[in-house]
Design a protein around this motif. Sequence first.
Motif, short mmCIF file in Angstrom:
data_model
loop_
_atom_site.label_atom_id
_atom_site.label_comp_id
_atom_site.label_asym_id
_atom_site.label_seq_id
_atom_site.Cartn_x
_atom_site.Cartn_y
_atom_site.Cartn_z
N ASP A 85 -5.24 1.60 17.40
CA ASP A 85 -5.80 2.35 16.08
C ASP A 85 -5.26 3.57 15.63
O ASP A 85 -5.41 3.78 14.36
CB ASP A 85 -7.27 2.74 16.43
N ASP A 86 -4.48 4.07 16.44
CA ASP A 86 -3.73 5.26 16.03
C ASP A 86 -2.21 5.07 15.37
O ASP A 86 -1.52 5.80 14.62
CB ASP A 86 -3.37 6.28 17.11
N ALA A 87 -1.74 3.70 15.33
CA ALA A 87 -0.52 3.34 14.92
C ALA A 87 -0.73 3.46 13.21
O ALA A 87 -1.57 2.91 12.92
CB ALA A 87 -0.20 1.95 15.71
N PRO A 88 0.29 3.81 12.72
CA PRO A 88 0.27 3.78 11.13
C PRO A 88 0.25 2.46 10.69
O PRO A 88 0.55 1.55 11.52
CB PRO A 88 1.58 4.34 10.87
N GLN A 89 -0.77 2.08 9.55
CA GLN A 89 -0.65 0.92 9.17
C GLN A 89 -0.40 0.88 7.65
O GLN A 89 -0.55 1.90 7.00
CB GLN A 89 -2.16 0.57 9.35
N PRO A 90 0.08 -0.28 6.82
CA PRO A 90 0.05 -0.31 5.67
C PRO A 90 -0.80 0.07 4.64
O PRO A 90 -2.05 -0.08 5.18
CB PRO A 90 0.57 -1.63 5.30
N ILE A 91 -0.80 0.73 3.55
CA ILE A 91 -1.55 1.06 2.58
C ILE A 91 -1.61 0.22 1.46
O ILE A 91 -0.64 -0.25 1.16
CB ILE A 91 -1.46 2.60 2.12
N GLY A 92 -2.82 -0.28 0.93
CA GLY A 92 -2.95 -1.23 -0.04
C GLY A 92 -3.06 -2.83 0.59
O GLY A 92 -3.54 -3.10 1.59
N THR A 93 -2.77 -3.80 -0.39
CA THR A 93 -2.81 -4.87 -0.23
C THR A 93 -1.57 -5.76 -0.27
O THR A 93 -0.43 -5.37 -0.99
CB THR A 93 -3.71 -5.51 -1.55
N LEU A 94 -1.29 -6.69 0.60
CA LEU A 94 -0.06 -7.36 0.77
C LEU A 94 0.07 -8.17 -0.63
O LEU A 94 -0.54 -8.85 -0.96
CB LEU A 94 -0.15 -8.45 1.89
N ALA A 95 1.33 -7.69 -1.28
CA ALA A 95 1.60 -8.34 -2.73
C ALA A 95 2.65 -9.54 -2.55
O ALA A 95 2.48 -10.56 -3.07
CB ALA A 95 1.99 -7.23 -3.64
N ILE A 96 3.62 -9.13 -1.71
CA ILE A 96 4.71 -10.27 -1.47
C ILE A 96 5.22 -10.23 0.05
O ILE A 96 5.14 -9.12 0.54
CB ILE A 96 5.83 -10.31 -2.48
N GLN A 97 5.79 -11.35 0.30
CA GLN A 97 6.40 -11.26 1.82
C GLN A 97 7.65 -12.21 1.75
O GLN A 97 7.51 -13.25 1.13
CB GLN A 97 5.45 -11.76 2.71
N THR A 98 8.63 -11.94 2.29
CA THR A 98 9.95 -12.73 2.25
C THR A 98 10.52 -12.26 3.68
O THR A 98 10.33 -11.33 4.46
CB THR A 98 10.71 -12.32 1.03
N ILE A 99 11.78 -13.13 3.91
CA ILE A 99 12.64 -12.64 5.06
C ILE A 99 13.97 -12.02 4.63
O ILE A 99 14.52 -12.83 3.69
CB ILE A 99 12.96 -14.10 5.78
#
Length: 131
Positions: A6-20
Amino acid sequence: MTDHTDDAPQPIGTLAIQTIAMPQSANWNGDIFGGWLVSQMDLAGAVTARKKARGRVATVAIDSMAFLRPVPVGAVVSCYTQMQDIGRSSMQILVEVWVREDTGTLSKVTEGHFTFVAIDDTGRTRAVPRD
């Protein structure tokens, strides 16, 4: 026993796009070009801006951008967005980029503040819907 995940940093906001991250986007050091990453961020911000504006948008500024670490080829690149402010025709959007490597490690690699404006079919600014 305490769960420290729970202490690990997490993304802020909503996933908009994802790619490789693919080899053709790598520089001479074998890492992904910063320009490619900026273009992915611009696309992610545009997804969020278009949704709010319900139509065409244009990028007008990229404020404060910081690269934190290189992106390796093969990493899954995820762009998260959060609307920060909405003006009459403009939208300020925070874009964070996180990568997940094959090891499963999730790391933030960059963030930037993008400004978009809603535009009409002739390219002139228009009001952002308020609902």
